[in-house]
Motif scaffolding. Structure first.
Motif, PDB file in Angstrom:
ATOM      1  N   PRO A 137      -1.180  93.580-124.539  1.00 39.13           N
ATOM      2  CA  PRO A 137      -2.301  92.895-123.686  1.00 39.13           C
ATOM      3  C   PRO A 137      -1.731  91.886-122.710  1.00 39.13           C
ATOM      4  CG  PRO A 137      -2.565  92.763-126.280  1.00 39.13           C
ATOM      5  CD  PRO A 137      -1.183  93.574-125.745  1.00 39.13           C
ATOM      6  N   ARG A 138      -0.713  91.146-123.036  1.00 42.96           N
ATOM      7  CA  ARG A 138      -0.442  90.294-121.998  1.00 42.96           C
ATOM      8  C   ARG A 138       0.295  91.097-120.779  1.00 42.96           C
ATOM      9  NH1 ARG A 138       3.880  85.276-122.202  1.00 42.96           N
ATOM     10  NH2 ARG A 138       5.485  87.287-121.588  1.00 42.96           N
ATOM     11  N   THR A 139       1.024  92.040-120.882  1.00 41.96           N
ATOM     12  CA  THR A 139       1.490  92.863-119.874  1.00 41.96           C
ATOM     13  C   THR A 139       0.353  93.438-119.149  1.00 41.96           C
ATOM     14  OG1 THR A 139       3.430  93.464-121.283  1.00 41.96           O
ATOM     15  CG2 THR A 139       3.152  94.497-119.251  1.00 41.96           C
ATOM     16  N   ALA A 140      -0.696  93.792-119.855  1.00 40.80           N
ATOM     17  CA  ALA A 140      -1.887  94.620-119.054  1.00 40.80           C
ATOM     18  C   ALA A 140      -2.517  93.504-118.170  1.00 40.80           C
ATOM     19  CB  ALA A 140      -2.745  94.931-120.316  1.00 40.80           C
ATOM     20  N   GLU A 141      -2.603  92.194-118.757  1.00 40.83           N
ATOM     21  CA  GLU A 141      -3.266  91.333-117.867  1.00 40.83           C
ATOM     22  C   GLU A 141      -2.129  91.024-116.716  1.00 40.83           C
ATOM     23  OE1 GLU A 141      -5.820  89.491-119.750  1.00 40.83           O
ATOM     24  OE2 GLU A 141      -6.488  89.058-117.572  1.00 40.83           O
ATOM     25  N   THR A 142      -0.896  91.075-116.786  1.00 41.44           N
ATOM     26  CA  THR A 142      -0.454  90.828-115.588  1.00 41.44           C
ATOM     27  C   THR A 142      -0.544  91.911-114.542  1.00 41.44           C
ATOM     28  OG1 THR A 142       1.448  89.968-117.147  1.00 41.44           O
ATOM     29  CG2 THR A 142       2.369  90.287-114.872  1.00 41.44           C
ATOM     30  N   ILE A 143      -0.585  93.172-115.064  1.00 41.05           N
ATOM     31  CA  ILE A 143      -0.503  94.478-114.184  1.00 41.05           C
ATOM     32  C   ILE A 143      -2.160  94.459-113.526  1.00 41.05           C
ATOM     33  CG2 ILE A 143      -0.873  96.855-114.027  1.00 41.05           C
ATOM     34  CD1 ILE A 143       1.816  95.726-114.539  1.00 41.05           C
ATOM     35  N   MET A 144      -2.993  94.100-114.416  1.00 44.01           N
ATOM     36  CA  MET A 144      -4.434  93.694-113.614  1.00 44.01           C
ATOM     37  C   MET A 144      -4.374  92.784-112.653  1.00 44.01           C
ATOM     38  SD  MET A 144      -6.887  95.622-114.375  1.00 44.01           S
ATOM     39  CE  MET A 144      -7.768  95.285-112.956  1.00 44.01           C
ATOM     40  N   LEU A 145      -3.904  91.626-112.862  1.00 42.92           N
ATOM     41  CA  LEU A 145      -3.965  90.449-111.713  1.00 42.92           C
ATOM     42  C   LEU A 145      -3.209  91.020-110.407  1.00 42.92           C
ATOM     43  CD1 LEU A 145      -2.944  87.489-113.867  1.00 42.92           C
ATOM     44  CD2 LEU A 145      -5.011  87.722-112.636  1.00 42.92           C
ATOM     45  N   LEU A 146      -2.084  91.704-110.999  1.00 44.78           N
ATOM     46  CA  LEU A 146      -1.250  92.433-109.705  1.00 44.78           C
ATOM     47  C   LEU A 146      -2.029  93.315-108.961  1.00 44.78           C
ATOM     48  CD1 LEU A 146       1.661  92.629-108.385  1.00 44.78           C
ATOM     49  CD2 LEU A 146       1.925  94.393-109.881  1.00 44.78           C
ATOM     50  N   THR A 147      -2.662  94.350-109.553  1.00 40.33           N
ATOM     51  CA  THR A 147      -3.653  95.167-109.122  1.00 40.33           C
ATOM     52  C   THR A 147      -4.767  94.501-108.249  1.00 40.33           C
ATOM     53  OG1 THR A 147      -3.477  96.414-111.225  1.00 40.33           O
ATOM     54  CG2 THR A 147      -5.295  97.195-109.564  1.00 40.33           C
ATOM     55  N   ASP A 148      -5.177  93.335-108.688  1.00 41.70           N
ATOM     56  CA  ASP A 148      -6.485  92.926-107.671  1.00 41.70           C
ATOM     57  C   ASP A 148      -5.817  92.250-106.817  1.00 41.70           C
ATOM     58  OD1 ASP A 148      -9.133  91.966-107.899  1.00 41.70           O
ATOM     59  OD2 ASP A 148      -8.444  89.864-108.131  1.00 41.70           O
ATOM     60  N   ARG A 149      -4.546  91.610-106.666  1.00 46.11           N
ATOM     61  CA  ARG A 149      -4.124  90.938-105.630  1.00 46.11           C
ATOM     62  C   ARG A 149      -3.848  92.027-104.639  1.00 46.11           C
ATOM     63  NH1 ARG A 149       1.425  88.596-106.673  1.00 46.11           N
ATOM     64  NH2 ARG A 149       2.050  90.052-105.295  1.00 46.11           N
ATOM     65  N   LEU A 150      -3.082  93.170-104.836  1.00 42.90           N
ATOM     66  CA  LEU A 150      -2.693  94.195-103.953  1.00 42.90           C
ATOM     67  C   LEU A 150      -3.832  94.713-103.110  1.00 42.90           C
ATOM     68  CD1 LEU A 150       0.155  96.066-105.922  1.00 42.90           C
ATOM     69  CD2 LEU A 150       0.397  94.916-103.711  1.00 42.90           C
ATOM     70  N   VAL A 151      -5.025  95.028-104.293  1.00 33.97           N
ATOM     71  CA  VAL A 151      -6.314  95.559-103.561  1.00 33.97           C
ATOM     72  C   VAL A 151      -6.757  94.769-102.504  1.00 33.97           C
ATOM     73  CG1 VAL A 151      -8.416  96.087-104.360  1.00 33.97           C
ATOM     74  CG2 VAL A 151      -6.904  96.937-105.490  1.00 33.97           C
ATOM     75  N   ARG A 152      -6.789  93.346-102.742  1.00 34.33           N
ATOM     76  CA  ARG A 152      -7.129  92.194-101.875  1.00 34.33           C
ATOM     77  C   ARG A 152      -6.480  92.216-100.470  1.00 34.33           C
ATOM     78  NH1 ARG A 152     -10.981  89.033-104.334  1.00 34.33           N
ATOM     79  NH2 ARG A 152     -11.302  89.192-106.408  1.00 34.33           N
ATOM     80  N   GLU A 153      -5.105  91.877-100.775  1.00 33.84           N
ATOM     81  CA  GLU A 153      -4.217  91.815 -99.501  1.00 33.84           C
ATOM     82  C   GLU A 153      -4.239  93.019 -98.596  1.00 33.84           C
ATOM     83  OE1 GLU A 153      -0.252  91.248-101.229  1.00 33.84           O
ATOM     84  OE2 GLU A 153      -0.757  89.127-102.219  1.00 33.84           O
TER      85      GLU A 153
END
Lengths: 257, 297
Positions: free
Chosen positions: A181-197
């Protein structure tokens, strides 16, 4: 813009195991949209991604990118403008090669892969910067083989590699499902940032309803090859996980499972 | 005794070319390629035919490589385009090549006395002077084995070479990189079989004859050597794959030579090779099981 028009897909036609996944399925994804796709097993989520990527072929209907049909393009030709991250972190990287070699491969996507040296020494500083942004301490491990990294680190790397060159679509196929769950959260935040950037158009299949609600600009729910719920814009912002869960349970009950 | 050692070392160096080929198909692409048993004598047949017709011994090598490349291409196309299983695709090409070898060079083609080979070139006399023939053979095979090792090491670092390694490591990624996984595989088989045919060509010049049966068992022999090399250097990750193949090839030839010196009937060689190969595989799989398949996802 991606258009899926009147798709029909039947697995094992004529056999007792015949399954009709889609019959007259249509979906339009405008540029810049971050679309979350939810649905129970067998609802057609992964089949949809496979059809878009060309991993499987539809029996009827058409898939268009920017108004032009890609039906005749093989999977690796379509991959030129698609980045894809899989559920299994092993599928997005080469385990026996180093981080540097993996990043160099991803950097060369769309290129010739000829007889020039594969590792670009002049890009190492840029790679370090990208890895530092991940916040996983990988920037000092450029010469470490990817096979020795953890699942989360590998998935972060896979995400970085999939979005390294300019792409039209990012396809996320339950890409957090195999992580804790914790790693999943990290990856999800990263995904969101990459998609925005990078202002990517993204399609994410997930079993995690909370992620589908929290992230992305539109959410659809699939059931037996049909869109049973479609919500975007302001309505999506006010959507609560419980609403989606209610709907999800109701559909499952109707199905009898 | 020294003569025997030099001969074994020379053999090991020459067969290193075969091992490089198998390194690509078996170790890198994970493709059990039986084309080898056909492309090895193909290289020998081509070189025997050309050399007996007055072609320069060095010039026969690129022609033999080209022939081997075509054999690899055939297997690759059969496997990728017609979707025939890897092992079967190789067997089909190997079987066809047997007839082609017979057509090229008959069942036996000796290189007549007085015709120069790689190892008796006049230029060598000028360079090495009074070195004996076995000494020349050793030096020439050493140069060839090292030259191709360095060429391969360089190639593995190019974009094309890295894509080839990726194709064996994770084929899905090759597709993601907008490259055809099938084409990468075909390229690997082409390279691999051109090296194998080169080995056949050098062996033919060294023993001064071609025989249609010289390909039998070469794939298993090469694999056994490669796996010996990889096993020896398993713990040392900085040792290159090509170095492991080279050393494996030499060790294998030494083992065989030792077995013959110990009084082994040479007609049992292939049986011994097969048993040795099986033993190496069994030990490998036993170790993997003991470690509990510790590879991470």
């Amino acid at each position: 813009m991606l258009e899926v028009r009147d798709i029909r897909k039947i697995y094992n036609p004529g056999d007792v195991t015949e399954i009709c996944v889609f019959d007259g399925f249509s979906l339009t994804v405008p540029d810049g949209e971050f679309l979350s796709i939810v649905g129970s097993n067998g609802s057609g989520k992964t089949s949809l991604l496979n059809l878009i990527c060309g991993s499987i072929r539809q029996d009827a209907g058409s898939i268009l990118v920017g108004g032009e049909s890609v039906d005749r393009e093989k999977d690796y030709v379509r991959a030129r403008r698609i980045g894809r991250v899989y559920q299994n972190p092993a599928l997005g990287t080469c385990p026996q090669m180093t981080i540097l070699e993996n990043l160099s491969l991803a950097d060369g996507k769309g290129g010739r892969f000829g007889l020039a040296f594969g590792v670009r020494k002049n890009r190492i500083a840029a790679y370090r910067e990208m890895l530092r942004d991940l916040g996983l301490g990988l920037e000092d491990k450029l010469s470490v083989k990817v096979g020795s990294l953890s699942g989360g680190q590998r998935q972060a790397l896979a995400l970085l590699m999939a979005t390294m060159t300019p792409i039209d679509f990012l396809i996320l196929d339950e890409h957090t499902a195999a992580l804790d769950p914790r790693t999943a959260e990290t990856i999800m935040l990263l995904t969101d940032r990459l998609v925005r950037e990078k202002r990517l158009t993204a399609m994410m299949v997930t079993h995690n309803l909370r992620y589908a609600v929290e992230y992305g600009s539109r959410l659809i729910m699939l059931d037996r090859g049909k869109i049973v719920f479609d919500c975007a814009g302001e309505e999506k912002k006010n959507l609560r996980t419980e609403d989606v869960l209610d709907l999800f349970n109701r559909i499952s009950v109707e199905c009898g499972n | 005794m020294l003569d025997v050692l030099i001969s074994a070392l020379t053999q090991g160096l020459i067969y290193a070319l075969l091992c490089y080929g198998l390194l690509i198909s078996y170790k890198i692409l994970d493709f059990p390629d039986l084309t080898v048993d056909g492309s090895f004598p193909l290289g020998a047949a081509v070189t025997a035919l050309l050399i007996t017709n007055g072609v320069h011994p060095l010039l026969t090598l690129p022609v033999a490589m080209l022939a081997g490349a075509l054999a690899g291409l055939a297997t690759g196309l059969i496997h990728v385009c017609l979707k025939v299983r890897d092992l079967l695709a190789g067997i089909i090409t190997m079987t066809a090549l047997f007839s082609i070898d017979l057509k090229i060079a008959g069942s036996n083609l000796p290189i007549p006395r007085g015709v120069d080979t790689l190892f008796t070139l006049p230029a060598l006399d000028a360079l090495l002077g009074s070195v004996s023939l076995s000494g020349k053979k050793l030096i020439v095979s050493f140069v060839i084995a090292l030259l191709f090792k360095f060429l391969l090491d360089l190639y593995f670092r190019t974009g094309s070479g890295m894509l080839l390694r990726a194709a064996g490591d994770n084929p899905v990624l090759v597709t993601s990189l907008a490259k055809s996984e099938g084409k990468a595989k075909i390229l690997g088989l082409v390279l691999s079989n051109s090296l194998v045919a080169l080995c056949g060509a050098v062996v033919c010049q060294e023993q001064r004859s071609f025989s249609s049966t010289m390909g039998t068992g070469q794939m298993v022999l090469g694999l056994a050597s490669v796996i010996i090399g990889l096993t020896v250097f398993k713990k040392l990750s900085f040792v290159k794959l090509t170095t492991a193949a080279l050393v494996g090839s030499i060790l294998y030839k030494f083992c065989i030579q030792a077995a013959i010196l110990a009084g082994l009937d040479p007609s049992l060689l292939k049986l011994i090779t097969a048993v040795l190969f099986l033993a190496i595989l069994a030990v490998g799989s036993f170790e993997r099981r003991r470690k509990g398949g510790g590879a991470r996802a």
